[in-house]
Every structure is written in C-alpha cells, then in structure tokens.
Design an enzyme around this catalytic site. Sequence first.
Site, short mmCIF file in Angstrom:
data_model
loop_
_atom_site.label_atom_id
_atom_site.label_comp_id
_atom_site.label_asym_id
_atom_site.label_seq_id
_atom_site.Cartn_x
_atom_site.Cartn_y
_atom_site.Cartn_z
N ARG A 50 9.06 -76.40 -7.02
CA ARG A 50 9.81 -75.13 -7.14
C ARG A 50 9.05 -74.50 -8.30
NH1 ARG A 50 11.93 -75.56 -11.20
NH2 ARG A 50 12.42 -73.93 -10.87
N GLY A 51 9.86 -72.96 -8.40
CA GLY A 51 9.31 -72.14 -9.75
C GLY A 51 8.15 -71.53 -9.06
N ALA A 52 7.70 -70.39 -9.62
CA ALA A 52 6.57 -69.48 -9.42
C ALA A 52 5.24 -70.28 -9.74
CB ALA A 52 7.04 -68.25 -9.53
N ARG A 93 6.95 -70.01 0.97
CA ARG A 93 8.36 -69.41 0.50
C ARG A 93 7.61 -67.79 0.40
NH1 ARG A 93 11.13 -71.96 -4.48
NH2 ARG A 93 12.66 -70.97 -3.52
N GLN A 197 19.20 -75.59 -10.63
CA GLN A 197 18.53 -75.38 -11.40
C GLN A 197 19.19 -75.38 -12.41
OE1 GLN A 197 18.62 -73.45 -8.72
NE2 GLN A 197 16.43 -72.95 -7.60
N ASP A 238 9.61 -64.90 -10.20
CA ASP A 238 9.42 -64.99 -9.22
C ASP A 238 8.04 -63.99 -8.59
OD1 ASP A 238 11.80 -66.67 -9.53
OD2 ASP A 238 9.90 -66.82 -7.69
N ASN A 248 13.97 -62.35 -9.59
CA ASN A 248 13.89 -63.88 -10.11
C ASN A 248 15.76 -63.97 -9.16
OD1 ASN A 248 12.99 -66.05 -11.99
ND2 ASN A 248 15.13 -65.72 -13.33
N LYS A 249 15.41 -65.62 -9.66
CA LYS A 249 16.64 -66.31 -9.12
C LYS A 249 18.21 -65.82 -9.10
CE LYS A 249 16.70 -69.40 -7.80
NZ LYS A 249 16.26 -69.95 -6.09
O1 MRU Z 1 14.07 -70.82 -5.95
P1 MRU Z 1 13.20 -71.17 -7.04
O2 MRU Z 1 14.44 -72.57 -8.04
O3 MRU Z 1 12.11 -71.77 -7.03
O4 MRU Z 1 13.40 -70.52 -8.17
C1 MRU Z 1 12.58 -70.62 -9.22
C2 MRU Z 1 12.98 -69.27 -10.57
O5 MRU Z 1 13.66 -67.97 -9.76
C3 MRU Z 1 12.80 -69.53 -11.69
O6 MRU Z 1 13.48 -68.29 -12.96
C4 MRU Z 1 11.24 -68.51 -10.89
O7 MRU Z 1 10.35 -68.83 -10.47
C5 MRU Z 1 10.65 -68.74 -12.74
S1 MRU Z 1 9.60 -70.36 -12.74
C6 MRU Z 1 8.86 -70.02 -14.09
#
Ligand code: MRU
Length: 347
Positions: A50-52, A93, A197, A238, A248-249
Amino acid sequence: MGNAGNIQPVQWRNDSLVLLDQRRLPAREEVLVLETVEEVTRAITDLVVRGAPAIGIAAAYGVVLAARSRLAEGDRQWRSLLCGDLELLAAARPTAVNLAWAVARMRACMVDVPESELLARLLDEACAIHAEDVAANQRMGMLGAALIDPGSGVLTHCNAGALATGGYGTALGVIRSAWHAGKLTRVFADETRPWLQGSRLTAWELARSEIPVTVIADSAAATLMREGRIQWVVVGADRVAANGDVINKIGTYSLAVLARAHGVRFMVVAPTSTIDLDTASGEQVPIEVREWTEIWAATGSDKPPQGVDVLNRVFDVTPAELISAIVTEKGVLAPVSGPGIESLQKG
Ligand code: MRU
C-alpha cells in the site's frame, strides 16, 4: 541522508515479485512471493502492499507477470487478453493515481516491440519506475528538509515512508533528512485509524531507522499544536489534482484545518507521478470506501447493533489553499496554485 532501515516493500527476485506483507507488521516480517498478475491485483486490493508509489511499482512488475503468462499460453489473442488483465490491475484500488499511471506507462512501452523482446523491455521499464521513485524520494527529502527550521516538531499521518514507496519515503524521506540534519526536536506519528498505518508502520519504520517517534491518537493533534509542539505537518499524497487539491489518507484534511487554525505549516511531499493534470479538482477523485469491518474491529464485537451504520471512507480531499508547500522531485511549490502544479509536472 541517513539509514533508511533497509526496508524493501517491493522486490523483483528470481523472476518473481516479492512483497513484504504490510498487513502483518509490526508483529511479523513476512514476504509473499507472487507469480501471476491476479495475485498482484489481489495483493494491492488487500493492502499487502500500500502507499501510492509502492502500489504503482508493484503494478509495473505485475504487468511483466501478466505478459509472461499470456505469452506462455500461446493464444493468438494474447494482446487483447493482456489488455483485460491490465484493466483489472489498474482498478485494484481507485484513489492513488500512481497505479493507473504505472500501468499506462508500462502499456506505452509495449508499442512496436517485437514479441521476442517484450518481456525484457517490460522488466527494464518496471525497474526504471522503481529506481526513479527511490531517486525522487531522496531528492524530495533534501528539498523538503530545507524548508524546516532547526528546533521544529513535526507530525505525520498514515505511512508515507520506505514502506509506501520504492524506498526512503516521501513525507518520511523529508523527516529522515531533517532528522539527520539535526533540525527536529520530535517526530509525532498519528496512529491513523482505522488501519493504523501510523502506529503499525510509520512507528516500526522510524524505529528501524533509529529515529525516535511518539505515536499519538489522531484526535490528539489539536492539543499538541496548541501547546506549540508541532511546527510542521508533513504528509504524502495519493493524488494531486490540477488545481493543487491533495487527496490523501482520511484525516489529512482535518490536520490541515487544525494546522491553519494554530499557525502550523502544512507540507505535502509527492513525486510528479502523483500529479494528475486530467483531474481538475479534488471533488472529481474517486474516494475508496472499504469494508466496515476495518473500523468496527476495534470494538471487539462481531457486528454493530441493528440500526448502526459504519462508513469507512479511506481518503479525503485537502483544498490547495490550506497547503503551505508541495514538494516534488522537480522542485517546491509554495504557495500552491494550478499554474504552478502544471509547470512542475511538465518542467
Ligand atoms: O491506504 P493506504 O495505506 O494505501 O494510504 C496511503 C496514503 O494515504 C499515503 O499517505 C499516500 O499513499 C502517500 S505514500 C508515499
């Protein structure tokens, strides 16, 4: 630049994709070895990775696996079958644009390549996407850290670290660089409800890198800001829309509002692969809604009482005007504006 704890969420080893299973951290460090694109699509949906940027990199290797399987089947329709695989992969996703971006870039490099050279060409491209991301993170780390004054406290949300990227991290890259430059008094990490996270991943990652961190409940941020213990909020993204809105999250928007109310600065750190010029503003971005169970699990009961609904929207939109600076590998944008975003992306 400092030690990034040798954390590798995505690796290509022995012709397979090896993912560190982030669902199990910090209790267990387990890897999954994937051989098919279906496995990669599932791993992205299920948050193994996970994470963009990390999702984009895993997907790029997933395209190699898809092409390998389709070529091995020997079906004359392999190109259209492969197209179907890639569509499913890109839809694993909906919110992080790096996923669609990486699949589109892999698709573009298949054009006019003879079948005999296709797999080697795709693997080269996936490795390039991976390596470029690590380099971008290191550059952003330096650019972002330069904005932070010595003696600052920082707060980060979710995990935008080595685990969420090819390595080093976006927001955590800045925090790593600022820490090693001796500028930080304290790093605070929001626990990041509901998937944690922050408390599970960011805390583990910073501890690995010997950077002291204090985990707080998401709802504690306002009080710490009021006490003057936070000078910068530093987060990843994201997707960055053409007008500078940042997706973002969930919880990022509340932090930006709090930061504005307390005179705290707000930094978004994201590679240009996260900028989406085709999306005019944040309202147009599909926001992922995940299973209610992810929220409800913390109660310890199986299901909510009758009449109780649970909404698990996992991203939110932070308007551009609440952001002090957007840091990319191509430079820093402050203040944030639509024309500025466009010239960063194209520059
Ligand atoms: O649901 P996730 O854990 O994939 O969400 C991740 C985030 O929101 C991060 O802040 C974002 O992807 C940037 S990661 C460098």
